[in-house]
Design an enzyme around this catalytic site. Structure first.
Site, mmCIF file in Angstrom:
data_model
loop_
_atom_site.group_PDB
_atom_site.id
_atom_site.type_symbol
_atom_site.label_atom_id
_atom_site.label_comp_id
_atom_site.label_asym_id
_atom_site.label_seq_id
_atom_site.Cartn_x
_atom_site.Cartn_y
_atom_site.Cartn_z
ATOM 1 N N TYR A 53 0.837 -1.195 0.000
ATOM 2 C CA TYR A 53 0.000 0.000 0.000
ATOM 3 C C TYR A 53 0.880 1.257 0.000
ATOM 4 O O TYR A 53 1.859 1.347 0.740
ATOM 5 C CB TYR A 53 -0.924 0.033 1.213
ATOM 6 N N SER B 280 -13.741 -4.234 -0.156
ATOM 7 C CA SER B 280 -14.583 -3.504 -1.111
ATOM 8 C C SER B 280 -16.065 -3.800 -0.907
ATOM 9 O O SER B 280 -16.785 -4.087 -1.870
ATOM 10 C CB SER B 280 -14.176 -3.849 -2.560
ATOM 11 N N PRO B 281 -16.555 -3.730 0.331
ATOM 12 C CA PRO B 281 -17.979 -4.002 0.573
ATOM 13 C C PRO B 281 -18.902 -2.949 -0.042
ATOM 14 O O PRO B 281 -20.101 -3.187 -0.154
ATOM 15 C CB PRO B 281 -18.080 -3.989 2.101
ATOM 16 N N LEU B 282 -18.327 -1.802 -0.448
ATOM 17 C CA LEU B 282 -19.124 -0.768 -1.118
ATOM 18 C C LEU B 282 -18.825 -0.707 -2.611
ATOM 19 O O LEU B 282 -19.291 0.197 -3.309
ATOM 20 C CB LEU B 282 -18.870 0.608 -0.482
ATOM 21 N N GLY C 147 -16.140 0.071 -4.438
ATOM 22 C CA GLY C 147 -15.530 1.308 -4.922
ATOM 23 C C GLY C 147 -16.401 2.536 -4.785
ATOM 24 O O GLY C 147 -16.190 3.536 -5.484
ATOM 25 N N GLY C 148 -17.410 2.489 -3.905
ATOM 26 C CA GLY C 148 -18.282 3.637 -3.688
ATOM 27 C C GLY C 148 -19.635 3.540 -4.370
ATOM 28 O O GLY C 148 -20.542 4.326 -4.068
ATOM 29 N N LEU D 276 -21.935 1.397 -3.972
ATOM 30 C CA LEU D 276 -22.965 1.077 -2.988
ATOM 31 C C LEU D 276 -23.006 2.096 -1.852
ATOM 32 O O LEU D 276 -23.728 1.908 -0.878
ATOM 33 C CB LEU D 276 -22.738 -0.332 -2.427
ATOM 34 N N GLY D 277 -22.229 3.153 -2.010
ATOM 35 C CA GLY D 277 -22.220 4.208 -1.009
ATOM 36 C C GLY D 277 -22.876 5.481 -1.516
ATOM 37 O O GLY D 277 -22.660 6.560 -0.965
#
Length: 325
Positions: free
Chosen positions: A53, A215-217, A219-220, A222-223
Site C-alpha cells: 500500500y 470492497s464491501p461498497l 468502490g463507492g 454502494l455508497g
C-alpha cells in the site's frame, strides 16, 4: 462497538475493520492520524494494511504512516490488532529474480522483517497472504510461517483472495504440520459481488475461518457514489455504472425508505452473513469514518433483506444446489 472472535481463534476483533489503503496516496498523514485516533476512541481495534500500500513508486508508504502513528505512544500499539499482508513485489532490485509477486519462504522472511521495520513494531497479530500462489507447496509455506509464529513475530496467519479449494487445502496441510492454520480469509464480497456465496463463504464457515470482506461498497457504488462528475471514471467504469443504474436507483430508494445511508445498509448486509467477522471500511476522511460507526448497531429486517436480494440477486445459494438438481 461490538466484537467477535476472528474465525475459530481466541482473538477478539471489532466488527468493523479499519482499512488503510487510502493512507498516503489519498489521505494525508495528519488526517490519517485523526482517523486512527478516532477509531481507537470508538473501540475499533482491528486495523488492516499491506506492505504494497502506497503504490508506485512508494510501496510501503501506508505502513510507514501507521508506524509513525504507533511511535507517538499513548498505548496506540497495544490497543490495535494489526493485520498486514505479503505477496506483491516491492520493487527492490536486490531481490531479483525473487522480487516479483508471489510467495516463498525467502519472500515471507524478508518482507515480514521489512513490514515490522516500517510499522515500528516487533509483532503483527495477523499476517496475511495477499493472494494465492499455487506454484509454492504448502509444506514450504507452513514451515515458513511456523518460524515467526514460534518467535512471536506474528500471532496468526490469514489469507486473501483464496478460492474455496485453497482454504480446504491450506487447512488440511496445516493439520498435517500440527498448526492452527488459517484464521481468516479476506475476500471481495458485497451486494454487487455475491459469487463467494457459492463456495468461499460456506467453506470458510465450515472450517472456522473468519471472512473479512474487502470492497464491501464496490468502490463507492454502494455508497451513493454512482453519479460522479463527468470524466472521473474510466469508460469501462462508466459503462458498468450505466448498466447497474436501475439497480442502484432502486437501492437508493429502498435506503431512503429505511432511513439509512446506502453505505450503512450495504455494510450491515455483509455483517448479517454468519461467515463474516468484519467488513473493511476504507475512509478517506474523518467524517466518512464517523458516519460509518453506527453500522454495528444496524439490524436489517427480513423484509429489508428480501428486498435487497430482489435488487441484487445472488448466485442462487450454495454450490452445488445453486446450479444442480
Amino acid at each position: 462497538m461490538k466484537y467477535a472472535n476472528l474465525g475459530r481463534s481466541g482473538l477478539k476483533v471489532s466488527r468493523l475493520c479499519l482499512g488503510t489503503m487510502n493512507f498516503g496516496p489519498s489521505t494525508e498523514e495528519k488526517e490519517a492520524f485523526k482517523i486512527m485516533d478516532a477509531a481507537v476512541d470508538a473501540g475499533v481495534n482491528f486495523f488492516d494494511t499491506a506492505n504494497v500500500y502506497g503504490g508506485t513508486p512508494h510501496r510501503g508508504w501506508t505502513e510507514e504512516i501507521i508506524g509513525r502513528w504507533f511511535a507517538q505512544g499513548g498505548g496506540r500499539r497495544e490497543k490495535v490488532v494489526l493485520a498486514t499482508k505479503v505477496y506483491g513485489g516491492m520493487g527492490d532490485p536486490n531481490e531479483d529474480p525473487n522480487g516479483g509477486a508471489g510467495l516463498s519462504a525467502y519472500k515471507i522472511r524478508r518482507h515480514l522483517e521489512d513490514s515490522l521495520r516500517r510499522l515500528q513494531t516487533d509483532h503483527i497479530e495477523l499476517y496475511q497472504m495477499h493472494h494465492v500462489d499455487r506454484s509454492v507447496s504448502w509444506s514450504e509455506l507452513w514451515n515458513a510461517f511456523d518460524i515467526p509464529l514460534k518467535q512471536g513475530k506474528i500471532g496468526y496467519v490469514g489469507s486473501s483472495n483464496f478460492a474455496g479449494r485453497d482454504l480446504v487445502k491450506a487447512q488440511y496441510e496445516a493439520k498435517d504440520h500440527r498448526l492452527l492454520g488459517l484464521v481468516s480469509e479476506q475476500h471481495k464480497y458485497s451486494l454487487l459481488c455475491r459469487l463467494p456465496e457459492l463456495e468461499v463463504l460456506p467453506a470458510a464457515e465450515e472450517l472456522g475461518i473468519g471472512v473479512i470482506p474487502w470492497s464491501p461498497l464496490d468502490g463507492g457504488l454502494l455508497g451513493g457514489n454512482w453519479n460522479p462528475q463527468p470524466g472521473s471514471r474510466t469508460a469501462k467504469q462508466s459503462e458498468r455504472q450505466e448498466k447497474l443504474r436501475p439497480q442502484l436507483e432502486r437501492f437508493t430508494a429502498l435506503c431512503k425508505e429505511f432511513g439509512e445511508s446506502e453505505a450503512n445498509v450495504a455494510l450491515a448486509w455483509t455483517l448479517a452473513h454468519p461467515a463474516v467477522t468484519a467488513p473493511i471500511i476504507g475512509p478517506r476522511t474523518l467524517q466518512q469514518f464517523e458516519d460509518t460507526l453506527r453500522v454495528v448497531e444496524l439490524e436489517l429486517s427480513e423484509d429489508t433483506l428480501k428486498a435487497l436480494n430482489e435488487i441484487f440477486p445472488g448466485p442462487g445459494g450454495e454450490a452445488p444446489k445453486a446450479y444442480a438438481w
